[in-house]
Motif scaffolding. Sequence first.
Motif, PDB file in Angstrom:
ATOM      1  N   ILE A   1      43.654  52.724  30.292  1.00 29.61           N
ATOM      2  CA  ILE A   1      44.211  52.017  31.053  1.00 29.61           C
ATOM      3  C   ILE A   1      44.427  50.842  31.509  1.00 29.61           C
ATOM      4  CG2 ILE A   1      42.962  50.781  32.827  1.00 29.61           C
ATOM      5  CD1 ILE A   1      41.041  52.081  34.071  1.00 29.61           C
ATOM      6  N   ASP A   2      44.030  50.622  30.363  1.00 26.09           N
ATOM      7  CA  ASP A   2      44.561  49.046  29.154  1.00 26.09           C
ATOM      8  C   ASP A   2      46.107  49.626  29.383  1.00 26.09           C
ATOM      9  OD1 ASP A   2      42.931  47.064  30.147  1.00 26.09           O
ATOM     10  OD2 ASP A   2      41.756  47.624  28.503  1.00 26.09           O
ATOM     11  N   ARG A   3      45.844  50.521  28.052  1.00 23.46           N
ATOM     12  CA  ARG A   3      47.543  50.859  27.400  1.00 23.46           C
ATOM     13  C   ARG A   3      48.440  51.270  28.565  1.00 23.46           C
ATOM     14  NH1 ARG A   3      47.097  55.914  24.646  1.00 23.46           N
ATOM     15  NH2 ARG A   3      45.111  54.611  23.730  1.00 23.46           N
ATOM     16  N   VAL A   4      48.495  51.171  30.004  1.00 24.69           N
ATOM     17  CA  VAL A   4      49.434  51.140  31.022  1.00 24.69           C
ATOM     18  C   VAL A   4      49.643  50.145  31.639  1.00 24.69           C
ATOM     19  CG1 VAL A   4      49.603  52.822  33.184  1.00 24.69           C
ATOM     20  CG2 VAL A   4      48.641  53.329  31.441  1.00 24.69           C
ATOM     21  N   ALA A   5      48.420  49.281  31.727  1.00 26.40           N
ATOM     22  CA  ALA A   5      48.361  48.110  32.467  1.00 26.40           C
ATOM     23  C   ALA A   5      49.304  46.968  31.222  1.00 26.40           C
ATOM     24  CB  ALA A   5      47.448  47.905  33.335  1.00 26.40           C
ATOM     25  N   SER A   6      50.070  46.575  31.368  1.00 21.90           N
ATOM     26  CA  SER A   6      50.655  45.488  30.331  1.00 21.90           C
ATOM     27  C   SER A   6      50.254  44.121  31.051  1.00 21.90           C
ATOM     28  CB  SER A   6      52.313  45.746  30.221  1.00 21.90           C
ATOM     29  OG  SER A   6      52.693  46.042  30.016  1.00 21.90           O
ATOM     30  N   PRO A   7      49.656  43.147  30.521  1.00 22.74           N
ATOM     31  CA  PRO A   7      48.934  41.829  31.252  1.00 22.74           C
ATOM     32  C   PRO A   7      50.254  40.875  31.831  1.00 22.74           C
ATOM     33  CG  PRO A   7      48.299  42.352  28.245  1.00 22.74           C
ATOM     34  CD  PRO A   7      49.304  43.564  28.895  1.00 22.74           C
ATOM     35  N   GLY A   8      49.472  41.410  33.475  1.00 20.01           N
ATOM     36  CA  GLY A   8      50.694  40.085  34.141  1.00 20.01           C
ATOM     37  C   GLY A   8      51.526  41.294  34.823  1.00 20.01           C
ATOM     38  N   GLY A   9      51.404  42.767  34.241  1.00 15.26           N
ATOM     39  CA  GLY A   9      52.720  43.386  34.853  1.00 15.26           C
ATOM     40  C   GLY A   9      52.390  43.746  36.380  1.00 15.26           C
ATOM     41  N   VAL A  10      52.773  45.464  36.491  1.00 17.57           N
ATOM     42  CA  VAL A  10      52.752  45.599  37.760  1.00 17.57           C
ATOM     43  C   VAL A  10      51.388  47.269  38.038  1.00 17.57           C
ATOM     44  CG1 VAL A  10      54.114  48.019  39.331  1.00 17.57           C
ATOM     45  CG2 VAL A  10      55.551  45.879  37.063  1.00 17.57           C
ATOM     46  N   THR A  11      51.399  47.111  36.699  1.00 19.54           N
ATOM     47  CA  THR A  11      49.913  48.242  37.054  1.00 19.54           C
ATOM     48  C   THR A  11      49.096  47.401  37.688  1.00 19.54           C
ATOM     49  OG1 THR A  11      51.388  49.425  35.382  1.00 19.54           O
ATOM     50  CG2 THR A  11      48.488  50.192  35.970  1.00 19.54           C
ATOM     51  N   ARG A  12      48.666  46.153  36.480  1.00 22.64           N
ATOM     52  CA  ARG A  12      47.771  45.336  36.552  1.00 22.64           C
ATOM     53  C   ARG A  12      47.951  44.731  37.891  1.00 22.64           C
ATOM     54  NH1 ARG A  12      42.818  45.472  34.972  1.00 22.64           N
ATOM     55  NH2 ARG A  12      43.919  45.753  33.326  1.00 22.64           N
ATOM     56  N   ALA A  13      48.587  44.297  39.081  1.00 24.17           N
ATOM     57  CA  ALA A  13      49.216  43.988  40.444  1.00 24.17           C
ATOM     58  C   ALA A  13      47.857  45.257  40.962  1.00 24.17           C
ATOM     59  CB  ALA A  13      50.512  43.751  40.964  1.00 24.17           C
ATOM     60  N   GLY A  14      48.555  46.349  40.751  1.00 23.45           N
ATOM     61  CA  GLY A  14      48.522  47.283  41.434  1.00 23.45           C
ATOM     62  C   GLY A  14      46.757  48.223  41.541  1.00 23.45           C
ATOM     63  N   LEU A  15      46.061  47.643  40.408  1.00 25.79           N
ATOM     64  CA  LEU A  15      44.566  48.004  39.363  1.00 25.79           C
ATOM     65  C   LEU A  15      43.863  46.185  40.780  1.00 25.79           C
ATOM     66  CD1 LEU A  15      44.686  48.164  36.094  1.00 25.79           C
ATOM     67  CD2 LEU A  15      43.913  50.017  38.042  1.00 25.79           C
ATOM     68  N   ASP A  16      43.973  45.369  40.367  1.00 19.78           N
ATOM     69  CA  ASP A  16      44.263  44.604  41.031  1.00 19.78           C
ATOM     70  C   ASP A  16      43.562  44.383  42.876  1.00 19.78           C
ATOM     71  OD1 ASP A  16      43.578  42.671  38.880  1.00 19.78           O
ATOM     72  OD2 ASP A  16      45.217  41.807  39.489  1.00 19.78           O
ATOM     73  N   ALA A  17      44.587  45.334  43.081  1.00 24.18           N
ATOM     74  CA  ALA A  17      44.399  45.065  44.602  1.00 24.18           C
ATOM     75  C   ALA A  17      43.482  46.563  44.545  1.00 24.18           C
ATOM     76  CB  ALA A  17      46.051  45.712  45.356  1.00 24.18           C
ATOM     77  N   MET A  18      43.883  47.437  43.893  1.00 21.20           N
ATOM     78  CA  MET A  18      42.845  48.970  44.382  1.00 21.20           C
ATOM     79  C   MET A  18      41.264  47.600  44.115  1.00 21.20           C
ATOM     80  SD  MET A  18      44.432  51.458  41.930  1.00 21.20           S
ATOM     81  CE  MET A  18      42.507  52.560  41.791  1.00 21.20           C
ATOM     82  N   ALA A  19      40.782  46.854  43.357  1.00 19.41           N
ATOM     83  CA  ALA A  19      39.716  46.422  42.944  1.00 19.41           C
ATOM     84  C   ALA A  19      39.149  45.445  44.513  1.00 19.41           C
ATOM     85  CB  ALA A  19      39.251  45.971  41.859  1.00 19.41           C
ATOM     86  N   SER A  20      40.345  45.134  44.610  1.00 19.57           N
ATOM     87  CA  SER A  20      39.491  43.777  46.492  1.00 19.57           C
ATOM     88  C   SER A  20      39.762  45.049  47.343  1.00 19.57           C
ATOM     89  CB  SER A  20      40.750  42.951  46.124  1.00 19.57           C
ATOM     90  OG  SER A  20      42.582  43.213  46.332  1.00 19.57           O
ATOM     91  N   GLY A  21      40.283  46.224  47.698  1.00 14.55           N
ATOM     92  CA  GLY A  21      40.427  46.796  48.374  1.00 14.55           C
ATOM     93  C   GLY A  21      38.920  47.860  48.071  1.00 14.55           C
ATOM     94  N   GLY A  22      38.513  47.618  47.009  1.00 14.75           N
ATOM     95  CA  GLY A  22      36.485  48.575  47.085  1.00 14.75           C
ATOM     96  C   GLY A  22      36.633  49.992  46.700  1.00 14.75           C
ATOM     97  N   VAL A  23      37.576  49.820  45.570  1.00 14.86           N
ATOM     98  CA  VAL A  23      38.217  51.130  44.926  1.00 14.86           C
ATOM     99  C   VAL A  23      36.511  51.767  44.872  1.00 14.86           C
ATOM    100  CG1 VAL A  23      38.492  50.677  42.772  1.00 14.86           C
ATOM    101  CG2 VAL A  23      39.348  52.738  43.964  1.00 14.86           C
ATOM    102  N   SER A  24      35.495  50.472  43.400  1.00 14.53           N
ATOM    103  CA  SER A  24      34.296  51.157  42.965  1.00 14.53           C
ATOM    104  C   SER A  24      33.121  51.987  44.215  1.00 14.53           C
ATOM    105  CB  SER A  24      33.461  49.904  42.727  1.00 14.53           C
ATOM    106  OG  SER A  24      34.109  49.656  41.438  1.00 14.53           O
ATOM    107  N   ASP A  25      33.303  50.367  45.523  1.00 14.07           N
ATOM    108  CA  ASP A  25      32.530  51.237  46.920  1.00 14.07           C
ATOM    109  C   ASP A  25      32.912  52.364  47.077  1.00 14.07           C
ATOM    110  OD1 ASP A  25      31.727  48.244  46.836  1.00 14.07           O
ATOM    111  OD2 ASP A  25      32.325  47.795  47.766  1.00 14.07           O
ATOM    112  N   LEU A  26      34.333  52.966  47.268  1.00 18.24           N
ATOM    113  CA  LEU A  26      34.389  53.912  47.413  1.00 18.24           C
ATOM    114  C   LEU A  26      34.165  55.088  47.313  1.00 18.24           C
ATOM    115  CD1 LEU A  26      36.816  54.646  50.362  1.00 18.24           C
ATOM    116  CD2 LEU A  26      38.265  54.710  48.658  1.00 18.24           C
ATOM    117  N   ALA A  27      34.360  55.184  45.691  1.00 17.52           N
ATOM    118  CA  ALA A  27      33.550  56.120  44.888  1.00 17.52           C
ATOM    119  C   ALA A  27      32.055  56.197  44.972  1.00 17.52           C
ATOM    120  CB  ALA A  27      34.409  55.961  43.686  1.00 17.52           C
ATOM    121  N   ALA A  28      31.403  55.130  45.183  1.00 21.22           N
ATOM    122  CA  ALA A  28      30.100  55.088  45.397  1.00 21.22           C
ATOM    123  C   ALA A  28      29.394  55.822  46.809  1.00 21.22           C
ATOM    124  CB  ALA A  28      29.692  53.548  45.236  1.00 21.22           C
ATOM    125  N   ALA A  29      30.189  55.264  47.553  1.00 20.29           N
ATOM    126  CA  ALA A  29      29.868  56.131  49.028  1.00 20.29           C
ATOM    127  C   ALA A  29      30.646  57.540  48.582  1.00 20.29           C
ATOM    128  CB  ALA A  29      31.049  55.722  49.949  1.00 20.29           C
TER     129      ALA A  29
END
Length: 263
Positions: A222-250
């Motif tokens: 994941i880190d290899r794709v997500a440049s610090p401050g870059g586009v992927t990190r913005a998407g990953l942060d949105a996934m985290a705040s959207g509850g991707v872990s909760d979704l997987a757990a559900a």
Amino acid sequence: MSGRDVVLVGCGRLGSAILEGWLKTGAVPPERLIVLTPSPKPASEMARASGGRVNPPLDQLASAGAVVIAVKPAIWRAALAPLLPHLAPDAVMVSVMAGVSVAATSEGSGGRAVVRLMPTTAVAQARGVAALWTDDANAAAVGRALFAPIADLVELADEADLHAATAVSGCAPAFVQAFVLALAEAGAAKGLSLDASLKLARGALRSAAATAETGEPLEALIDRVASPGGVTRAGLDAMASGGVSDLAAAAVEAAIRRSREIG
Ligand SMILES: NC(=O)C1=CN([C@@H]2O[C@H](COP(=O)(O)OP(=O)(O)OC[C@H]3O[C@@H](n4cnc5c(N)ncnc54)[C@H](OP(=O)(O)O)[C@@H]3O)[C@@H](O)[C@H]2O)C=CC1
Ligand SMILES: O=C(O)[C@@H]1CCC=N1
């Protein structure tokens, strides 16, 4: 089991995938294969063309060392009942059914030894993964011999772990694919043609799988794709705040609940 026949009971989605994997790798020589299927399937016809036996007279089951049960959990007892009088007492029952315990399977198959596996359908390409559990050393050896050539095996310490293993392996390709489909639809909603978006998303799935196969930790990938401050990190942060872990757990929780109900 060496040199003895292998019976496959059920040639549906998973049974066909297992059969394709065996034919592709030669893990089970076709002349040792007996396939029992109510209706012909492309995989059963491929086995027949290679020298396998499809729905032979049941007295041919006497030489079988293993019986792979790949029918739906709701009908396995009825599917097995007519076969039992023809099977050797030491034939190992190899169950790929979700939810059905070793104890129930053994009780419904004349007390024979049982090994449970929970594979993914990528066994067809000999690139599956499968959880394995049994309390019988000989049955474990049979399960390994049949599935190690077509899947990475993960041997579990406890049968109860098979519920979670089913969620994280058997079901999980569909969970991942559902996410990739949602990504493609999101791309289309932002102006890509659906065709282009699907092609890109499928390519991303293939790319993720190819890099995952290096065995590197997922966090590093994941880190290899997500440049610090870059586009992927913005998407990953949105996934985290959207509850991707909760979704997987559900998803895992719901699959475990259903697996327990089936058992
Ligand atoms: N699909 C998957 O990814 C996975 C499935 N599993 C397990 O595998 C098992 C099969 O699932 P799946 O392949 O999806 O289901 P399918 O419905 O695709 O396949 C079941 C097959 O059983 C056949 N069948 C019905 N009655 C008999 C019988 N008396 N003798 C022989 N065959 C019979 C059916 O034949 P017909 O088509 O002719 O009616 C059908 O093709 C289940 O127990 C499931 O829990 C485990 C891991 C992954
Ligand atoms: O959906 C199912 O019940 C089966 C078990 C795991 C994958 N498919």
